[in-house]
Design a protein around this motif. Structure first.
Motif, short mmCIF file in Angstrom:
data_model
loop_
_atom_site.label_atom_id
_atom_site.label_comp_id
_atom_site.label_asym_id
_atom_site.label_seq_id
_atom_site.Cartn_x
_atom_site.Cartn_y
_atom_site.Cartn_z
N ALA A 103 6.05 1.36 9.86
CA ALA A 103 5.21 1.59 8.69
C ALA A 103 5.43 0.51 7.64
O ALA A 103 4.46 -0.01 7.05
CB ALA A 103 5.51 2.97 8.10
N GLU A 104 6.69 0.14 7.42
CA GLU A 104 6.98 -0.92 6.44
C GLU A 104 6.41 -2.27 6.89
O GLU A 104 5.87 -3.02 6.08
CB GLU A 104 8.50 -1.04 6.25
N GLY A 105 6.54 -2.54 8.20
CA GLY A 105 6.00 -3.79 8.73
C GLY A 105 4.49 -3.86 8.60
O GLY A 105 3.93 -4.91 8.27
N ALA A 106 3.83 -2.74 8.87
CA ALA A 106 2.37 -2.70 8.75
C ALA A 106 1.93 -2.93 7.31
O ALA A 106 0.98 -3.66 7.04
CB ALA A 106 1.84 -1.36 9.26
N ALA A 107 2.65 -2.30 6.37
CA ALA A 107 2.32 -2.48 4.96
C ALA A 107 2.51 -3.94 4.54
O ALA A 107 1.68 -4.50 3.80
CB ALA A 107 3.20 -1.56 4.11
N HIS A 108 3.57 -4.53 5.02
CA HIS A 108 3.84 -5.94 4.68
C HIS A 108 2.79 -6.86 5.30
O HIS A 108 2.37 -7.85 4.69
CB HIS A 108 5.24 -6.32 5.17
N ALA A 109 2.34 -6.52 6.52
CA ALA A 109 1.38 -7.38 7.23
C ALA A 109 0.02 -7.41 6.55
O ALA A 109 -0.65 -8.44 6.54
CB ALA A 109 1.24 -6.91 8.67
N VAL A 110 -0.39 -6.27 5.99
CA VAL A 110 -1.73 -6.22 5.41
C VAL A 110 -1.72 -6.49 3.90
O VAL A 110 -2.79 -6.56 3.28
CB VAL A 110 -2.39 -4.83 5.66
N ALA A 111 -0.53 -6.64 3.32
CA ALA A 111 -0.43 -6.84 1.87
C ALA A 111 -1.09 -8.14 1.42
O ALA A 111 -1.54 -8.25 0.28
CB ALA A 111 1.03 -6.81 1.43
N GLY A 112 -1.16 -9.13 2.33
CA GLY A 112 -1.71 -10.42 1.95
C GLY A 112 -3.22 -10.54 2.09
O GLY A 112 -3.78 -11.61 1.81
N VAL A 113 -3.89 -9.46 2.51
CA VAL A 113 -5.35 -9.51 2.65
C VAL A 113 -5.98 -9.68 1.26
O VAL A 113 -5.66 -8.92 0.34
CB VAL A 113 -5.88 -8.23 3.32
N PRO A 114 -6.86 -10.65 1.09
CA PRO A 114 -7.45 -10.89 -0.24
C PRO A 114 -8.18 -9.65 -0.77
O PRO A 114 -8.82 -8.92 -0.02
CB PRO A 114 -8.44 -12.03 0.01
N ALA A 115 -8.03 -9.41 -2.06
CA ALA A 115 -8.75 -8.38 -2.81
C ALA A 115 -8.26 -6.96 -2.53
O ALA A 115 -8.03 -6.18 -3.44
CB ALA A 115 -10.26 -8.47 -2.58
N VAL A 116 -8.10 -6.61 -1.25
CA VAL A 116 -7.76 -5.22 -0.92
C VAL A 116 -6.35 -5.09 -0.33
O VAL A 116 -6.00 -4.03 0.19
CB VAL A 116 -8.79 -4.63 0.08
N GLY B 171 -3.38 -4.86 -1.69
CA GLY B 171 -2.56 -3.82 -2.32
C GLY B 171 -2.94 -2.43 -1.86
O GLY B 171 -2.08 -1.60 -1.57
N LEU B 172 -4.25 -2.19 -1.77
CA LEU B 172 -4.74 -0.89 -1.31
C LEU B 172 -4.34 -0.64 0.14
O LEU B 172 -3.87 0.44 0.50
CB LEU B 172 -6.25 -0.82 -1.48
N LEU B 173 -4.55 -1.65 1.00
CA LEU B 173 -4.20 -1.50 2.42
C LEU B 173 -2.70 -1.28 2.60
O LEU B 173 -2.29 -0.48 3.45
CB LEU B 173 -4.64 -2.74 3.19
N ALA B 174 -1.89 -1.96 1.81
CA ALA B 174 -0.44 -1.80 1.91
C ALA B 174 -0.02 -0.39 1.53
O ALA B 174 0.96 0.14 2.07
CB ALA B 174 0.26 -2.82 1.01
N ALA B 175 -0.75 0.21 0.59
CA ALA B 175 -0.43 1.58 0.20
C ALA B 175 -0.90 2.60 1.23
O ALA B 175 -0.26 3.63 1.45
CB ALA B 175 -1.06 1.89 -1.16
N VAL B 176 -2.04 2.29 1.87
CA VAL B 176 -2.64 3.25 2.81
C VAL B 176 -2.02 3.16 4.20
O VAL B 176 -1.88 4.18 4.90
CB VAL B 176 -4.16 3.02 2.88
N ALA B 177 -1.62 1.97 4.64
CA ALA B 177 -1.15 1.77 6.02
C ALA B 177 0.00 2.70 6.41
O ALA B 177 -0.06 3.33 7.48
CB ALA B 177 -0.74 0.31 6.22
N PRO B 178 1.07 2.83 5.61
CA PRO B 178 2.16 3.74 6.01
C PRO B 178 1.70 5.18 6.17
O PRO B 178 2.15 5.90 7.06
CB PRO B 178 3.17 3.60 4.86
#
Length: 310
Positions: A259-272, A274-281
């Motif tokens: 879950a932490e790895g998934a949040a970290h992986a999507v955190a760099g997506v432009p614009a969204v 932060g949202l993806l990092a919160a939702v992924a876990p």
């Protein structure tokens, strides 16, 4: 001297109360996520009874919730003091049970035939016509809601206990903070649940008023109430997977790291990002909850069939 001692005692008491208030506030913030799931689950659990019996059912479940917490607070303190290593396995068992309940709801149409569903609907219709039978339906709903509340309350208490332990509070302050959080959570959840189940009655009342604007609001509430109840049924089931999978995910290191790895992986997506990092876990927890629920349901079904053969 006596006056000075009294003032010192009052100062100590005020200091303890300040600490308790601060810890209760922090603990309430930490448990806010579970509070939302608790609300959705219990609102969905207590629907489906006669309109004049909705509030008594909510009251009964609320009292049961307080009894749950009256058991859980001293139990959590005792386990934390003597066998802290047992807290995680117990929470995982509770989380697995929530996943099982959620998956059983999903699998209902595959586990029960159309004839069984029709028989159940006929049983409910008969119960509505008979006060004695309806009392049994209410009892079943209350027991199920209190059973689910026990697991959610256990998570709330454990989270709150972790917060007060981090603060290095005294034993008395820990007890006071846990009691404050327990009461606040119970009153908050079941107060809102009581409001939710009476939305349709409020809509009916407003729809009969003379003002056109008031009647329009009443009609809107009447139309929206069934949709709200249906959505709460879906949200309540999803919440079972999220809470149950979350409990297991926090305790099971590989899943937690995933879950932490998934949040970290999507955190760099432009614009969204932060949202993806919160939702992924949360999504990973929910998927894990579905898988755990499926496994538990499979085991339970096999055991039940084996017993049936015997």
């Amino acid at each position: 001297m006596a006056a000075g001692s009294l003032l010192a005692l009052i100062d100590d008491i005020a200091s303890v109360l300040d600490d308790v208030a601060l810890m209760s506030k922090v603990a309430a913030k930490k448990t806010a996520g579970v509070l939302g799931d608790d609300l959705a689950l219990n609102a969905q659990q207590v629907t489906g009874v006669n309109a004049d019996r909705e509030l008594p059912v909510v009251w009964a479940v609320g009292v049961g919730s307080l009894k749950n917490k009256a058991i859980l607070v001293p139990a959590a303190l005792a386990i934390s003091a003597f066998i802290p290593q047992a807290i995680t396995p117990l929470l995982m068992v509770g989380g697995a049970y929530l996943c099982y309940e959620g998956f059983e709801k999903l699998a209902h149409k595959f586990l029960h035939s159309a004839a069984e569903d029709a028989a159940h609907e006929e049983e409910l219709a008969t119960a509505l016509a008979s006060n004695a039978d309806m009392c049994e339906v209410e009892k079943d709903k209350i027991k199920g809601a209190i059973r689910t509340d026990f697991i959610l309350s256990a998570e709330i208490i454990v989270i709150a206990l972790g917060v007060v332990n981090e603060q290095g509070a005294s034993f008395g302050a820990q007890v006071a903070a846990l009691v404050a959080v327990s009461i606040a959570m119970t009153v908050g959840v079941y107060g809102i649940v009581a409001g939710i189940v009476k939305i349709d009655d409020l809509g009916l009342y407003l729809s009969r008023k003379s003002g056109s604007a008031v009647r329009a609001i009443g009609n809107m509430l009447l139309k929206g109430a069934p949709m709200l109840m249906k959505s709460l049924s879906v949200i309540g089931t999803v919440a079972m997977f999220m809470v149950g999978g979350g409990i297991i995910g926090h305790a099971f290191e590989p899943l937690h790291h995933l879950a932490e790895g998934a949040a970290h992986a999507v955190a760099g997506v432009p614009a969204v990002g932060g949202l993806l990092a919160a939702v992924a876990p949360t999504l990973i927890d929910a998927v894990a909850g579905v898988l755990v629920g499926a496994v538990v349901l499979l085991v339970v079904t096999i055991v039940q069939r084996l017993r049936g053969k015997k």
